[in-house]
Motif scaffolding. Structure first.
Motif, PDB file in Angstrom:
ATOM      1  N   PRO A  46       0.799  -1.231   0.000  1.00 49.72           N
ATOM      2  CA  PRO A  46       0.000   0.000   0.000  1.00 49.72           C
ATOM      3  C   PRO A  46       0.833   1.283   0.000  1.00 49.72           C
ATOM      4  N   ASP A  47       2.140   1.175  -0.160  1.00 48.40           N
ATOM      5  CA  ASP A  47       3.025   2.336  -0.264  1.00 48.40           C
ATOM      6  C   ASP A  47       2.532   3.229  -1.408  1.00 48.40           C
ATOM      7  N   ARG A  48       2.067   4.447  -1.072  1.00 49.50           N
ATOM      8  CA  ARG A  48       1.438   5.301  -2.081  1.00 49.50           C
ATOM      9  C   ARG A  48       2.427   5.799  -3.123  1.00 49.50           C
ATOM     10  N   VAL A  49       3.667   6.049  -2.727  1.00 46.66           N
ATOM     11  CA  VAL A  49       4.676   6.470  -3.694  1.00 46.66           C
ATOM     12  C   VAL A  49       4.971   5.331  -4.669  1.00 46.66           C
ATOM     13  N   LEU A  50       5.048   4.109  -4.162  1.00 45.70           N
ATOM     14  CA  LEU A  50       5.253   2.961  -5.037  1.00 45.70           C
ATOM     15  C   LEU A  50       4.096   2.811  -6.010  1.00 45.70           C
ATOM     16  N   GLN A  51       2.870   2.976  -5.524  1.00 42.16           N
ATOM     17  CA  GLN A  51       1.708   2.848  -6.396  1.00 42.16           C
ATOM     18  C   GLN A  51       1.776   3.849  -7.549  1.00 42.16           C
ATOM     19  N   ALA A  52       2.251   5.062  -7.270  1.00 42.94           N
ATOM     20  CA  ALA A  52       2.396   6.060  -8.332  1.00 42.94           C
ATOM     21  C   ALA A  52       3.512   5.688  -9.296  1.00 42.94           C
ATOM     22  N   ARG A  53       4.597   5.159  -8.767  1.00 44.88           N
ATOM     23  CA  ARG A  53       5.736   4.799  -9.617  1.00 44.88           C
ATOM     24  C   ARG A  53       5.385   3.653 -10.571  1.00 44.88           C
ATOM     25  N   LEU A  54       4.480   2.773 -10.151  1.00 43.34           N
ATOM     26  CA  LEU A  54       4.062   1.675 -11.022  1.00 43.34           C
ATOM     27  C   LEU A  54       3.504   2.202 -12.338  1.00 43.34           C
ATOM     28  N   PHE A  55       2.904   3.384 -12.305  1.00 44.64           N
ATOM     29  CA  PHE A  55       2.341   3.979 -13.522  1.00 44.64           C
ATOM     30  C   PHE A  55       3.323   4.924 -14.208  1.00 44.64           C
ATOM     31  N   THR A  56       3.974   5.787 -13.432  1.00 38.54           N
ATOM     32  CA  THR A  56       4.744   6.868 -14.046  1.00 38.54           C
ATOM     33  C   THR A  56       6.000   6.385 -14.765  1.00 38.54           C
ATOM     34  N   TYR A  57       6.633   5.319 -14.295  1.00 43.19           N
ATOM     35  CA  TYR A  57       7.853   4.859 -14.955  1.00 43.19           C
ATOM     36  C   TYR A  57       7.576   4.317 -16.354  1.00 43.19           C
ATOM     37  N   PRO A  58       6.613   3.391 -16.541  1.00 39.57           N
ATOM     38  CA  PRO A  58       6.314   2.965 -17.913  1.00 39.57           C
ATOM     39  C   PRO A  58       5.842   4.119 -18.789  1.00 39.57           C
ATOM     40  N   ASP A  59       5.108   5.065 -18.210  1.00 36.79           N
ATOM     41  CA  ASP A  59       4.648   6.222 -18.977  1.00 36.79           C
ATOM     42  C   ASP A  59       5.834   7.026 -19.493  1.00 36.79           C
ATOM     43  N   ALA A  60       6.861   7.185 -18.649  1.00 29.71           N
ATOM     44  CA  ALA A  60       8.064   7.897 -19.077  1.00 29.71           C
ATOM     45  C   ALA A  60       8.776   7.153 -20.202  1.00 29.71           C
ATOM     46  N   GLN A  61       8.811   5.825 -20.144  1.00 25.03           N
ATOM     47  CA  GLN A  61       9.483   5.053 -21.183  1.00 25.03           C
ATOM     48  C   GLN A  61       8.726   5.140 -22.514  1.00 25.03           C
ATOM     49  N   LEU A  62       7.398   5.182 -22.454  1.00 21.91           N
ATOM     50  CA  LEU A  62       6.611   5.334 -23.674  1.00 21.91           C
ATOM     51  C   LEU A  62       6.973   6.634 -24.378  1.00 21.91           C
ATOM     52  N   TYR A  63       7.190   7.679 -23.608  1.00 18.28           N
ATOM     53  CA  TYR A  63       7.553   8.976 -24.193  1.00 18.28           C
ATOM     54  C   TYR A  63       9.005   8.981 -24.658  1.00 18.28           C
ATOM     55  N   ARG A  64       9.897   8.440 -23.848  1.00 16.35           N
ATOM     56  CA  ARG A  64      11.334   8.541 -24.140  1.00 16.35           C
ATOM     57  C   ARG A  64      11.782   7.579 -25.229  1.00 16.35           C
ATOM     58  N   LEU A  65      11.241   6.353 -25.228  1.00 16.16           N
ATOM     59  CA  LEU A  65      11.736   5.319 -26.135  1.00 16.16           C
ATOM     60  C   LEU A  65      10.706   4.828 -27.142  1.00 16.16           C
ATOM     61  N   GLY A  66       9.429   5.156 -26.935  1.00 19.46           N
ATOM     62  CA  GLY A  66       8.410   4.756 -27.886  1.00 19.46           C
ATOM     63  C   GLY A  66       7.542   3.619 -27.389  1.00 19.46           C
TER      64      GLY A  66
END
Length: 504
Positions: free
Chosen positions: A350-370
Motif C-alpha cells: 500500500p506504499d502510495r509512492v510505489l503505487q504512483a511509480r508503477l504507472f509513471t515509470y512505464p509512462d516515461a518510457q513510452l515517451y522517451r523510447l516509444g
C-alpha cells in the motif's frame, strides 16, 4: 570556507563540458590518472582485435541515415547520466519461506543488467556533482519474466506524496529564466515540506558522493510484498550492501574531482575490464502483516525506514557485475526500468509512492523510447511474450501474426492464464478514502534518531559544514526558514552552529 563556496557555485554553473577547468589539485600531469585505463584506450584495443576490412553502408549519393540530429534518444529527466554493466545474481540463502519467486530460490543464478547513475544532475554533469544522490537499478532476466529493482544510495525518500514528485525534481533543476542552478529553490521547498528533513541531512552528508560506483550502498526505499507458495505474505524492504570498501568524497574533494567529470563511470568500466568485478549482497528486511498493524509509524511511508535492530537484514544472494557492454547507447541509454516489472512472488504494497511509480515509470518510457520500448533487446523478456497488445511505431516483434487480436474470442486465440499462482495475493482493506496532506505527520523523530544515534561526531561536523556551504548563497529569509522548520527541530546544537556559520 569562502573559497569552497565560490568553487561550488561557479562549478555548478560551468559543468565542464568539452573543455575542462583544471583546479589546483594533486593530479600528476607526467603520470596522468588511468594511464593504463582500458576505457581511455578502448579504440586501440578495438583496432588490435578487429581486422581493417569492413566496409560501411552508403547509398548512391553517399548519405547514411540516421543523421546526427536523429541519432539521439530523448534524454532522461532524472538519472540522465549513468554507467552500466552486465552480470549475474546468485541466491546464497534460502528465503523460500517468504517468496515463491523462481529467481530467489536456493542456488538459482540469473542474468542481470545494472545501471548506476546520478539522480538529478544533467547528462553532462560531473559524476561528483554536489548533493546528487545515486541511483542503482537492476534488471533480472528471470524464467518468469523481467523483474526490476530500483534503489537509491539514501535510505529515506524525500516525499511521501507522489503528487509532489514533479515539483521536487524541478526544485533540483535549473531556473526557468536564468537556466542556472538556483540553490534557493531546493531549500525553499525543503523548508515547506518538513517530511524532507531526514533527506536533507542525508544529502548533506559526504556519504552521498561515493569514490566508486562499486562501493554504493543502496536501498529500494519502497515497501514491497513477498508471497510464498502457500499464499502467505509478508512486507519487505530491499538493501544492497557493497563488497567494495565504502569511501566518499568530501565536499571540497568532490569539487576538485570536477576535472575528472566521468570518474565514476570510468572506474566501473576499468575495474570490470581488469577483472576486478563489482559485487553486492542483496538483503531483505521482513515485517509481518501483524507487525505492520502494530507498527508505531506508517510502515509504508518511504520518508521513514525500518530500524535494523527491530527488523534485521536477512541475506539473500550476491550480485556480480563482470562484463562491460559492447555499446553504451544500445544497452545503457536505451535500458528502461520500472517498479511495475515484477514477477510472481513479489508484489506492491500500500506504499502510495510505489503505487504512483508503477504507472509513471512505464509512462516515461513510452515517451522517451516509444510504444514498443519493451522490444528493445536490453529490455526484452528472456522468452516470447504472448499478448493482445499489437502495432505501434517501431514494432519489430511477431505482433500476434495472423491470430485474433481481441479478447475474449472463440477462434483459438491466446487464453487467459488460469494458473492461480500468478494471481495477486488477497489483502484486507478498510477505512475511509480521502485526499489529505500528510505533511504534518511525525517528520522529526526519524531525523532526530539519525542525528543522535546513527552518525558519528565527524559525520555531524561534515554535515554542518556542508549545510553552511550550501545555504550560504540562499536568500536570507529561506535560510531562516530552513533553520526554524528543519534544523532546530532536529537538534539545537545543529541549528546554532549552522546559524553561526551563516552569520545570522
Amino acid at each position: 570556507m569562502e573559497v569552497i563556496l565560490l568553487l561550488t557555485f561557479l562549478l555548478q554553473q560551468a559543468f565542464m563540458g568539452a573543455s575542462c577547468l583544471y583546479l589546483n589539485s594533486t593530479i600528476d600531469v607526467d603520470n596522468p590518472p588511468y594511464s593504463d585505463s582500458p576505457s581511455i584506450h578502448q579504440l586501440a584495443i578495438y583496432a588490435a582485435t578487429h581486422p581493417n576490412s569492413t566496409a560501411f553502408a552508403e547509398n548512391a549519393v553517399g548519405i547514411v541515415y540516421p543523421t546526427l540530429t536523429a541519432s539521439q534518444a530523448i534524454a532522461r529527466v532524472v538519472h540522465a547520466k549513468g554507467a552500466g554493466a552486465k552480470g549475474y545474481f546468485e541466491v546464497t540463502n534460502d528465503i523460500s519461506r517468504y517468496t515463491k519467486a523462481a529467481f530467489l530460490q536456493p542456488g538459482k543464478r540469473t542474468k542481470v543488467v545494472a545501471r548506476l547513475s546520478g539522480a538529478n544532475a544533467d547528462a553532462g554533469a560531473p559524476d561528483t556533482f554536489l548533493n546528487d544522490f545515486k541511483g542503482f537499478a537492476v534488471k533480472f532476466y528471470t524464467e518468469e519474466g523481467i523483474h526490476d529493482l530500483l534503489s537509491l544510495n539514501v535510505r529515506n525518500f524525500f516525499l511521501r506524496d507522489a503528487v509532489l514528485f514533479d515539483a521536487m525534481n524541478r526544485a533540483f533543476k535549473r531556473n526557468p529564466q536564468t537556466h542556472l542552478f538556483d540553490p534557493s529553490a531546493l531549500m525553499d521547498m525543503i523548508s515547506e515540506r518538513p517530511e524532507m528533513t531526514t533527506f536533507l541531512l542525508l544529502i548533506m552528508s559526504d556519504a552521498i558522493v561515493p569514490k566508486s560506483y562499486r562501493s554504493v550502498r543502496a536501498f529500494a526505499l519502497n515497501t514491497y510484498k513477498m508471497v510464498n507458495s502457500h499464499g502467505e505474505a509478508v512486507y519487505v524492504k530491499f538493501h544492497w550492501v557493497p563488497h567494495t570498501k565504502e569511501e566518499f568524497f568530501t565536499l571540497e574533494d568532490a569539487v576538485k574531482m570536477y576535472v575528472l567529470p566521468n570518474v565514476l563511470i570510468q572506474d566501473l568500466y576499468d575495474n570490470i575490464a581488469k577483472k576486478n568485478f563489482a559485487s553486492w549482497t542483496l538483503s531483505i528486511q521482513v515485517m509481518t502483516f501483524d507487525q505492520a498493524e502494530k507498527h508505531p509509524e506508517n510502515p509504508f511511508d518511504p520518508t521513514k525506514n525500518w530500524k535494523t535492530d527491530e527488523y534485521p537484514l536477512i541475506p539473500v544472494g550476491t550480485l556480480t557485475l563482470n562484463e562491460n557492454h559492447k555499446n553504451y547507447f544500445i544497452n545503457v541509454e536505451q535500458i528502461a526500468f520500472s517498479p511495475s516489472n515484477m514477477v510472481r512472488g513479489i508484489e506492491s504494497s500500500p506504499d502510495r509512492v510505489l503505487q504512483a511509480r508503477l504507472f509513471t515509470y512505464p509512462d516515461a518510457q513510452l515517451y522517451r523510447l516509444g510504444t514498443n520500448f519493451a522490444q528493445i533487446p536490453v529490455n526484452a523478456c528472456p522468452f516470447e511474450v504472448k499478448t493482445y497488445r499489437v502495432n505501434g511505431p517501431m514494432n519489430v516483434g511477431r505482433n500476434g501474426e495472423d491470430a485474433p487480436d481481441y479478447y475474449p474470442n472463440t477462434f483459438h486465440g491466446i487464453n487467459s492464464n488460469d494458473n492461480r499462482s500468478f494471481k495477486q495475493n488477497v489483502f484486507y482493506v478498510s477505512g475511509d478514502v480521502d485526499r489529505v496532506d500528510t505533511g504534518n505527520d511525525d517528520n522529526f523523530t526519524p531525523a532526530k534518531y539519525h542525528w543522535e544515534h546513527e552518525i558519528c561526531a565527524d559525520e555531524r561536523k561534515s554535515i554542518i559544514s556542508n549545510l553552511i556551504t550550501n545555504l550560504s548563497p540562499v536568500e536570507k529569509r529561506i535560510q531562516k526558514k530552513v533553520l526554524q522548520r528543519n534544523l532546530y527541530t532536529v537538534n539545537k546544537e545543529l541549528g546554532d552552529k549552522v546559524k553561526a556559520g551563516l552569520h545570522l
